[in-house]
Write a protein that holds these residues in place. Structure first.
Motif, PDB file in Angstrom:
ATOM      1  N   ASN A  72      29.141  10.485  -5.697  1.00  0.00           N
ATOM      2  CA  ASN A  72      29.680  11.550  -6.526  1.00  0.00           C
ATOM      3  C   ASN A  72      28.742  12.741  -6.489  1.00  0.00           C
ATOM      4  O   ASN A  72      27.603  12.635  -6.917  1.00  0.00           O
ATOM      5  N   LYS A  79      35.842  12.374  -4.228  1.00  0.00           N
ATOM      6  CA  LYS A  79      34.823  11.447  -3.770  1.00  0.00           C
ATOM      7  C   LYS A  79      34.369  11.820  -2.367  1.00  0.00           C
ATOM      8  O   LYS A  79      35.162  12.284  -1.564  1.00  0.00           O
ATOM      9  N   PHE A 121      18.477  -5.366 -21.364  1.00  0.00           N
ATOM     10  CA  PHE A 121      19.392  -4.927 -20.310  1.00  0.00           C
ATOM     11  C   PHE A 121      18.880  -5.382 -18.953  1.00  0.00           C
ATOM     12  O   PHE A 121      17.725  -5.146 -18.617  1.00  0.00           O
ATOM     13  N   ILE A 123      18.785  -4.768 -15.250  1.00  0.00           N
ATOM     14  CA  ILE A 123      19.073  -3.718 -14.274  1.00  0.00           C
ATOM     15  C   ILE A 123      19.366  -4.338 -12.915  1.00  0.00           C
ATOM     16  O   ILE A 123      18.611  -5.190 -12.447  1.00  0.00           O
ATOM     17  N   VAL A 124      20.462  -3.931 -12.308  1.00  0.00           N
ATOM     18  CA  VAL A 124      20.731  -4.427 -10.956  1.00  0.00           C
ATOM     19  C   VAL A 124      20.703  -3.302  -9.919  1.00  0.00           C
ATOM     20  O   VAL A 124      20.712  -3.562  -8.723  1.00  0.00           O
ATOM     21  N   GLY A 125      20.669  -2.086 -10.386  1.00  0.00           N
ATOM     22  CA  GLY A 125      20.615  -0.995  -9.422  1.00  0.00           C
ATOM     23  C   GLY A 125      20.498   0.342 -10.118  1.00  0.00           C
ATOM     24  O   GLY A 125      20.508   0.412 -11.342  1.00  0.00           O
ATOM     25  N   HIS A 126      20.364   1.370  -9.338  1.00  0.00           N
ATOM     26  CA  HIS A 126      20.336   2.711  -9.923  1.00  0.00           C
ATOM     27  C   HIS A 126      20.791   3.731  -8.894  1.00  0.00           C
ATOM     28  O   HIS A 126      20.790   3.453  -7.692  1.00  0.00           O
ATOM     29  N   SER A 127      21.193   4.877  -9.391  1.00  0.00           N
ATOM     30  CA  SER A 127      21.493   5.973  -8.470  1.00  0.00           C
ATOM     31  C   SER A 127      20.666   7.169  -8.888  1.00  0.00           C
ATOM     32  O   SER A 127      20.433   7.397 -10.068  1.00  0.00           O
TER      33      SER A 127
ATOM     34  N   ASN B  72      29.633  11.284 -13.696  1.00  0.00           N
ATOM     35  CA  ASN B  72      30.397  10.456 -12.789  1.00  0.00           C
ATOM     36  C   ASN B  72      29.951   9.012 -12.931  1.00  0.00           C
ATOM     37  O   ASN B  72      28.799   8.686 -12.670  1.00  0.00           O
ATOM     38  N   LEU B  73      30.859   8.170 -13.348  1.00  0.00           N
ATOM     39  CA  LEU B  73      30.525   6.753 -13.439  1.00  0.00           C
ATOM     40  C   LEU B  73      31.103   6.037 -12.229  1.00  0.00           C
ATOM     41  O   LEU B  73      32.195   6.356 -11.787  1.00  0.00           O
ATOM     42  N   PRO B  74      30.368   5.081 -11.697  1.00  0.00           N
ATOM     43  CA  PRO B  74      30.860   4.380 -10.510  1.00  0.00           C
ATOM     44  C   PRO B  74      32.051   3.531 -10.901  1.00  0.00           C
ATOM     45  O   PRO B  74      32.087   2.980 -11.992  1.00  0.00           O
ATOM     46  N   ASP B  77      37.617   6.596 -11.534  1.00  0.00           N
ATOM     47  CA  ASP B  77      38.132   7.636 -10.669  1.00  0.00           C
ATOM     48  C   ASP B  77      38.126   9.000 -11.345  1.00  0.00           C
ATOM     49  O   ASP B  77      38.291  10.013 -10.703  1.00  0.00           O
ATOM     50  N   LYS B  79      36.654  11.939 -14.175  1.00  0.00           N
ATOM     51  CA  LYS B  79      35.444  12.453 -14.788  1.00  0.00           C
ATOM     52  C   LYS B  79      35.359  11.993 -16.235  1.00  0.00           C
ATOM     53  O   LYS B  79      36.369  11.861 -16.915  1.00  0.00           O
ATOM     54  N   VAL B  93      24.382   2.067 -17.665  1.00  0.00           N
ATOM     55  CA  VAL B  93      25.796   1.731 -17.580  1.00  0.00           C
ATOM     56  C   VAL B  93      25.957   0.240 -17.322  1.00  0.00           C
ATOM     57  O   VAL B  93      25.399  -0.304 -16.372  1.00  0.00           O
ATOM     58  N   CYS B  94      26.736  -0.412 -18.180  1.00  0.00           N
ATOM     59  CA  CYS B  94      26.972  -1.837 -18.002  1.00  0.00           C
ATOM     60  C   CYS B  94      28.130  -2.056 -17.028  1.00  0.00           C
ATOM     61  O   CYS B  94      29.220  -1.537 -17.226  1.00  0.00           O
ATOM     62  N   LEU B  95      27.861  -2.823 -15.985  1.00  0.00           N
ATOM     63  CA  LEU B  95      28.884  -3.087 -14.971  1.00  0.00           C
ATOM     64  C   LEU B  95      29.890  -4.123 -15.456  1.00  0.00           C
ATOM     65  O   LEU B  95      30.937  -4.306 -14.856  1.00  0.00           O
ATOM     66  N   GLU B 129      21.189   7.313 -12.947  1.00  0.00           N
ATOM     67  CA  GLU B 129      21.991   6.371 -13.729  1.00  0.00           C
ATOM     68  C   GLU B 129      21.485   4.970 -13.400  1.00  0.00           C
ATOM     69  O   GLU B 129      21.261   4.655 -12.232  1.00  0.00           O
ATOM     70  N   LEU B 130      21.333   4.166 -14.436  1.00  0.00           N
ATOM     71  CA  LEU B 130      20.921   2.776 -14.213  1.00  0.00           C
ATOM     72  C   LEU B 130      22.137   1.873 -14.397  1.00  0.00           C
ATOM     73  O   LEU B 130      22.912   2.054 -15.333  1.00  0.00           O
ATOM     74  N   TYR B 131      22.285   0.921 -13.512  1.00  0.00           N
ATOM     75  CA  TYR B 131      23.414  -0.009 -13.586  1.00  0.00           C
ATOM     76  C   TYR B 131      22.917  -1.424 -13.803  1.00  0.00           C
ATOM     77  O   TYR B 131      21.865  -1.800 -13.294  1.00  0.00           O
TER      78      TYR B 131
END
Lengths: 141, 141
Positions: A72, A79, A121, A123-127, B72-74, B77, B79, B93-95, B129-131
DNA sequence: TAGTAAAATTATAAATAATATTATTATTAA
DNA sequence: TTAATAATAATATTATTTATAATTTTACTA
């Protein structure tokens, strides 16, 4: 590299069609961040018959398999996509010309992230995306 | 806080309508990340006559003024929006459940970022952003 | 406080983005 | 080579967001 992806698809029981090859090839060639439509237009130069819906279907398939990343970008309404070459990485986005490049390495400290997120929490990933101005746009200003 | 935003709008020559107030108020109340449609539905509980296009127009206006952030959240679709409360911050962000929270502070080192970006690129900002999985979703697994 | 200019809202429509459906075609594996 | 099945093309639809024009509101001024 192309063949690695093809093999991965075959292993999962996917079939290899010329259109599918074209999507991967074009993504690899463009290297950076086309939208589905841009990608479709690029493919059409060699293969005018491909449909935009086919491009979407393949991008989604490839994304599900982890071969393609959806990114994004701020200011873009759509996208954009890139080949995920296995390793975690981030982008440097120019606010002037909109072009993006990949960072060579990840500049964030995982421990710092976990500290900020708290112990509850997982964490499994980040952007991470960096925004600014590239050399060309800086001199143009 | 509400009044600070109103004042900012007035200073820029914008007029204050009930709809505009409602958008800000609802954003403040929901606190986190509604889509334009979700926000519109929330506003309609008190003010059934508001149009979705009005919500979009106001969100864009507020975003242009820096009062609202688009995030933008993964996997989403569309905003989503939040009130920008002045200070730079990031999200957790919790997946599992899709919920998001704000981090208390920014865990990245600006110098590290500049080092990774190289001397030719002028960084003006970044997004992070942390996932992962929140406590509730972790125990549910 | 009434009048007025500018801006916002509504209603309608349209542009853009992405997905769904179904008949047809092509690929893979036996 | 052929049967099973997955992928494509064509068409349509849904969803998201923006544009246009007419009307209404706001905020200012006299």
């Amino acid at each position: 590299m192309m063949e690695d992806i093809i093999k991965k698809l075959k292993d999962k029981g996917c079939k290899i069609t010329p259109q599918r090859r074209a999507v991967i090839q074009s993504l690899a060639k463009l290297a950076k961040f086309p939208t589905a439509l841009e990608l479709c237009n690029d493919i059409r130069q060699a293969n005018p018959e491909i449909g935009l819906d086919t491009v979407y279907r393949n991008l989604n398939l490839l994304a599900d398999m982890g071969v393609v990343n959806q990114i994004n970008l701020p200011g873009k309404d759509t996208k954009v996509f890139e080949l995920a070459l296995g390793k975690h990485h981030h982008h440097l986005v120019c606010l002037g010309c909109g072009k993006a490049n990949c960072l060579d390495y990840c500049p964030v400290d995982e421990q710092e992230l976990q500290k900020a997120a708290g112990s509850k929490f997982e964490i499994v990933g980040h952007s991470l995306e960096l925004y600014g101005y590239c050399q060309k746009c800086r001199t143009a200003k």
